[in-house]
Design a protein around this motif. Sequence first.
Motif, PDB file in Angstrom:
ATOM      1  N   GLU A 107       0.881  -1.231  -0.070  1.00 24.84           N
ATOM      2  CA  GLU A 107      -0.246   0.087  -0.008  1.00 24.84           C
ATOM      3  C   GLU A 107       0.720   1.219  -0.148  1.00 24.84           C
ATOM      4  O   GLU A 107       0.466   2.307  -0.569  1.00 24.84           O
ATOM      5  N   ARG A 154      -1.351   0.241  10.930  1.00 26.54           N
ATOM      6  CA  ARG A 154      -1.501   0.233   9.759  1.00 26.54           C
ATOM      7  C   ARG A 154      -1.876  -1.464   9.216  1.00 26.54           C
ATOM      8  O   ARG A 154      -2.772  -1.802   8.407  1.00 26.54           O
ATOM      9  N   ALA A 192      -4.956  -3.685   7.221  1.00 27.39           N
ATOM     10  CA  ALA A 192      -4.342  -3.778   5.925  1.00 27.39           C
ATOM     11  C   ALA A 192      -4.945  -5.047   5.045  1.00 27.39           C
ATOM     12  O   ALA A 192      -5.356  -6.122   5.795  1.00 27.39           O
TER      13      ALA A 192
END
Length: 160
Positions: free
Chosen positions: A27, A119, A123
Amino acid sequence: ALLAEGTSITYGDLWSQTRTIAGVLDELGVRPGACVAMMFPNVPDFVRIYYAILALGAIVVPVHPLLRSDEIRHVLETSGAVLLVADASRSSEAESAAAAVGCATLLSGDATPESLDRRAASATPIETYRPMNPLDPATMLFTSGTSGKSKGALLSHFGI
């Protein structure tokens, strides 16, 4: 697969965690052939992040966690690392060295929304690793620099 700090991590769990971290790095734009530096002591995150970088076809650049800021900067600059993933306990050295060479940073063990831990919680894991040619570079290890500045030595997937 890992025994650390009284915790046992199975191979299945390690691969699942690795795929999730690879999802975070994907990402962030980590692509095959990109150098990604990582600065961790001997903890499970070292293994998870090492394999996550390899799973994306990127080149792992381990940075010794006891290096000074100028030495970290040298490794980042010489390798051309696009990202430094570091333990939050070394955030001041990591962030200052990375900022000096225009390298992004991602901290683990930090409570901020931008941290690897936060994150990873949302994710999308990668499905599997990206197949690489055995002769493609897999890691760049830096020499001790006893006869001058340290030098990066590339090792292939086949070599490791």
